[in-house]
Design an enzyme around this catalytic site. Structure first.
Site, PDB file in Angstrom:
ATOM      1  N   ALA A 153      38.498 -37.498  42.853  1.00  0.00           N
ATOM      2  CA  ALA A 153      38.516 -38.214  41.575  1.00  0.00           C
ATOM      3  C   ALA A 153      38.484 -39.722  41.774  1.00  0.00           C
ATOM      4  O   ALA A 153      39.505 -40.348  42.045  1.00  0.00           O
ATOM      5  CB  ALA A 153      39.762 -37.806  40.778  1.00  0.00           C
ATOM      6  N   ARG A 203      -0.859 -17.191  36.564  1.00  0.00           N
ATOM      7  CA  ARG A 203      -1.153 -17.432  35.145  1.00  0.00           C
ATOM      8  C   ARG A 203      -2.625 -17.825  34.971  1.00  0.00           C
ATOM      9  O   ARG A 203      -3.120 -18.718  35.653  1.00  0.00           O
ATOM     10  CB  ARG A 203      -0.246 -18.570  34.637  1.00  0.00           C
ATOM     11  CG  ARG A 203      -0.508 -19.002  33.213  1.00  0.00           C
ATOM     12  CD  ARG A 203       0.018 -17.989  32.234  1.00  0.00           C
ATOM     13  NE  ARG A 203      -0.136 -18.446  30.859  1.00  0.00           N
ATOM     14  CZ  ARG A 203       0.151 -17.699  29.814  1.00  0.00           C
ATOM     15  NH1 ARG A 203       0.606 -16.463  29.972  1.00  0.00           N
ATOM     16  NH2 ARG A 203      -0.017 -18.170  28.598  1.00  0.00           N
ATOM     17  N   THR A 253      35.844 -41.652  39.660  1.00  0.00           N
ATOM     18  CA  THR A 253      35.294 -42.217  38.429  1.00  0.00           C
ATOM     19  C   THR A 253      36.302 -42.219  37.289  1.00  0.00           C
ATOM     20  O   THR A 253      37.063 -41.270  37.114  1.00  0.00           O
ATOM     21  CB  THR A 253      34.038 -41.403  38.007  1.00  0.00           C
ATOM     22  OG1 THR A 253      33.137 -41.375  39.116  1.00  0.00           O
ATOM     23  CG2 THR A 253      33.357 -42.017  36.801  1.00  0.00           C
ATOM     24  N   GLU A 254      36.268 -43.294  36.526  1.00  0.00           N
ATOM     25  CA  GLU A 254      37.138 -43.425  35.350  1.00  0.00           C
ATOM     26  C   GLU A 254      36.270 -43.757  34.136  1.00  0.00           C
ATOM     27  O   GLU A 254      35.127 -44.189  34.292  1.00  0.00           O
ATOM     28  CB  GLU A 254      38.145 -44.559  35.581  1.00  0.00           C
ATOM     29  CG  GLU A 254      39.031 -44.286  36.778  1.00  0.00           C
ATOM     30  CD  GLU A 254      40.127 -45.332  36.952  1.00  0.00           C
ATOM     31  OE1 GLU A 254      40.180 -46.310  36.167  1.00  0.00           O
ATOM     32  OE2 GLU A 254      40.934 -45.147  37.883  1.00  0.00           O
ATOM     33  N   SER A 304      30.048 -46.743  38.799  1.00  0.00           N
ATOM     34  CA  SER A 304      29.393 -47.406  39.942  1.00  0.00           C
ATOM     35  C   SER A 304      30.321 -48.444  40.556  1.00  0.00           C
ATOM     36  O   SER A 304      30.370 -48.618  41.776  1.00  0.00           O
ATOM     37  CB  SER A 304      28.111 -48.113  39.467  1.00  0.00           C
ATOM     38  OG  SER A 304      27.257 -47.212  38.818  1.00  0.00           O
ATOM     39  N   GLU A 364      28.331 -37.840  51.537  1.00  0.00           N
ATOM     40  CA  GLU A 364      28.102 -37.384  50.155  1.00  0.00           C
ATOM     41  C   GLU A 364      26.631 -37.587  49.769  1.00  0.00           C
ATOM     42  O   GLU A 364      25.998 -36.712  49.180  1.00  0.00           O
ATOM     43  CB  GLU A 364      29.024 -38.168  49.217  1.00  0.00           C
ATOM     44  CG  GLU A 364      28.849 -37.802  47.762  1.00  0.00           C
ATOM     45  CD  GLU A 364      29.948 -38.383  46.863  1.00  0.00           C
ATOM     46  OE1 GLU A 364      31.010 -38.774  47.385  1.00  0.00           O
ATOM     47  OE2 GLU A 364      29.727 -38.439  45.648  1.00  0.00           O
ATOM     48  N   GLY A 400      26.249 -42.009  43.377  1.00  0.00           N
ATOM     49  CA  GLY A 400      25.651 -43.350  43.402  1.00  0.00           C
ATOM     50  C   GLY A 400      24.285 -43.319  42.758  1.00  0.00           C
ATOM     51  O   GLY A 400      23.424 -42.539  43.167  1.00  0.00           O
ATOM     52  N   THR A 401      24.093 -44.142  41.736  1.00  0.00           N
ATOM     53  CA  THR A 401      22.828 -44.098  40.991  1.00  0.00           C
ATOM     54  C   THR A 401      21.676 -44.679  41.833  1.00  0.00           C
ATOM     55  O   THR A 401      21.905 -45.390  42.820  1.00  0.00           O
ATOM     56  CB  THR A 401      22.931 -44.927  39.694  1.00  0.00           C
ATOM     57  OG1 THR A 401      23.122 -46.304  40.059  1.00  0.00           O
ATOM     58  CG2 THR A 401      24.077 -44.482  38.809  1.00  0.00           C
ATOM     59  N   HIS A 454       3.939 -24.938  34.049  1.00  0.00           N
ATOM     60  CA  HIS A 454       4.366 -23.640  33.505  1.00  0.00           C
ATOM     61  C   HIS A 454       4.041 -23.527  32.014  1.00  0.00           C
ATOM     62  O   HIS A 454       4.307 -22.472  31.404  1.00  0.00           O
ATOM     63  CB  HIS A 454       5.879 -23.445  33.681  1.00  0.00           C
ATOM     64  CG  HIS A 454       6.297 -22.934  35.033  1.00  0.00           C
ATOM     65  ND1 HIS A 454       6.228 -23.669  36.178  1.00  0.00           N
ATOM     66  CD2 HIS A 454       6.824 -21.729  35.409  1.00  0.00           C
ATOM     67  CE1 HIS A 454       6.692 -22.955  37.204  1.00  0.00           C
ATOM     68  NE2 HIS A 454       7.054 -21.772  36.759  1.00  0.00           N
TER      69      HIS A 454
END
Ligand SMILES: Cc1cc2nc3c(=O)[nH]c(=O)nc-3n(C[C@H](O)[C@H](O)[C@H](O)COP(=O)(O)OP(=O)(O)OC[C@H]3O[C@@H](n4cnc5c(N)ncnc54)[C@H](O)[C@@H]3O)c2cc1C
Length: 382
Positions: free
Chosen positions: A127, A271, A129-130, A135, A245, A367-368, A341
């Site tokens: 934990a 298809r 992130t708040e 970030s 991570e 991480g973005t 599709h």
């Protein structure tokens, strides 16, 4: 191109993982999605097979092998069965949270916590992130004030994977609120401590099997013996673990992209429209050619990342490069897969549709993309 990173023992492990996924994951996925969380039994089954603690020392029931190729195999086999991005929480446990314990526990803490984590009886959450800080990890507001032999934790966390099922939560806190990143520590909080509570499961657009939740700390007292690593060094511990991570998410994104390509090729071959397979129109053949090329070239970099990590050489910059590139690639590949599709690509029963929704988060968590590029840009001295 043939991949070069796996040895015979990895192939054996892959076979057992494949059987595990077929038996313990695939038949339950839809029910887990409806109930908004996986069963705890998933962790027990994974623990029994040794999937959760490959890297943990044997004295705590683990495999004693720090080799990320085993982690990669689990991700790849989950992708091959179209359940990787469903939100199972296994990666959070084995790839992301466990290393915090492995590398920072005292022998006494390891004895207390590791055996349960390895068997799956103890589910982990991490934990950081708040509501007001994602970030910008150094901007967290949760405090842990030392009083005698205890810390008293006050604050809240959000978007926490395994939030509802977790028994042990590694929590980033400010032990010296005036010192910025130099005042952050990590505390391990048992979920039965008075003052600890969980919010309702957060309603997400995808990953419905993941029990992502808010966590609240209302004067939670934990013994000083639950401090993980040195006081006020938590920020640097987190930064060092972010490499693994990000590698984990990179591996997942590459595996998901490859699966999306395979699903799309199979569909576009079968298809038919205007008397021919839809994949055989030149435009679509080109799209499939691009998907194949991009996924294979990405895999080559990812495989190098894994080997570099196993050798202890993967840098934060390289991990950031892999993370943003493969997760953005995965978005593109999955999106093109949906397009090829046709209307079926928008039907939830089709794996490509599920992958489209469930994998969207990959460019954001761990991480973005923007933060990854910032890390890379700074490494250029800019
Ligand atoms: C399903 C899910 C599971 C998660 N699991 C966990 C978990 O288990 N534990 C945990 O601690 N967290 C978890 N998270 C949180 C996740 O890591 C954060 O959402 C993520 O780090 C982004 O933080 P944020 O949401 O506060 O966005 P913000 O930081 O507010 O970012 C908003 C936007 O601003 C951009 N931005 C921010 N800073 C910069 C910058 N310096 N330069 C350029 N652009 C910038 C971002 O890229 C983004 O586009 C999870 C999130 C989700 C959705």
């Amino acid at each position: 191109m043939e991949r070069q990173l796996f040895e015979a023992e990895h192939q054996e492990y892959r076979e057992s993982v494949r059987r595990f996924v077929a038996k313990h994951v695939v038949p339950h996925r839809e029910r887990w999605e409806r109930q908004g969380a996986v069963d705890r039994d998933l962790f027990l089954a994974a623990g029994e097979l040794g999937l959760l603690g490959v890297a943990a020392p044997e004295e705590y029931g683990g495999g004693g092998i720090e080799d990320f190729r085993y982690n990669a195999i689990l991700a790849e086999e989950l992708a091959a069965a179209d359940v990787l991005t469903a939100g199972l929480g296994l990666s959070l446990q084995a790839d992301i949270a466990l290393p915090y314990l492995l590398h920072n526990c005292t022998p006494e803490q390891a004895k207390r916590w590791l055996p349960g984590v390895v068997t799956g009886e103890t589910i982990l959450a991490l934990a950081m992130t708040e509501p007001g800080a994602g970030s910008d990890v150094a901007g967290i507001a949760t405090t842990a004030i030392r009083t005698g032999d205890e810390y008293v934790i006050t604050g809240s966390k959000t978007f926490i994977t395994n939030g509802l099922n977790a028994d042990l939560v590694v929590v980033a806190v400010k032990t010296d609120p005036a010192a910025g990143r130099r005042g952050i520590s990590l505390l391990v909080v048992e979920a039965d401590r008075p003052g600890f509570s969980r919010g309702a499961k957060l309603v997400k657009v995808g990953q419905h099997a993941a029990d992502t939740a808010e966590l609240f700390f209302d004067g939670v007292r934990v013994p000083a013996g639950n401090l993980l690593g040195a006081e006020n060094r938590g920020f640097y511990v987190m930064m060092s673990h972010l490499v693994q991570e990000r590698l984990a998410v990179t591996v997942q994104a590459a595996a998901q992209a490859r699966r999306a390509y395979e699903l799309t090729l199979a569909y576009a071959t079968e298809r038919r429209a205007f008397g021919q397979p839809v994949g055989s129109f030149q435009h679509n053949r080109f799209v499939l050619a691009e998907m194949k090329t991009e996924t294979e070239i990405a895999q080559a970099y990812v495989d190098r990342m894994i080997l570099a990590f196993v050798a202890g050489e993967l840098t934060a910059t390289e991990a950031a490069q892999g993370k943003w590139w493969t997760t953005e690639l995965c978005q593109r590949i999955v999106d093109r897969g949906v397009q090829l599709h046709g209307g079926y690509g928008y039907m939830a029963e089709y794996p490509i549709a599920r992958a489209w929704i469930d994998s969207r988060i990959q460019t954001i968590y761990a991480g973005t993309t923007e933060v990854m590029k910032d890390i890379i840009g700074r490494s250029l001295g800019l």
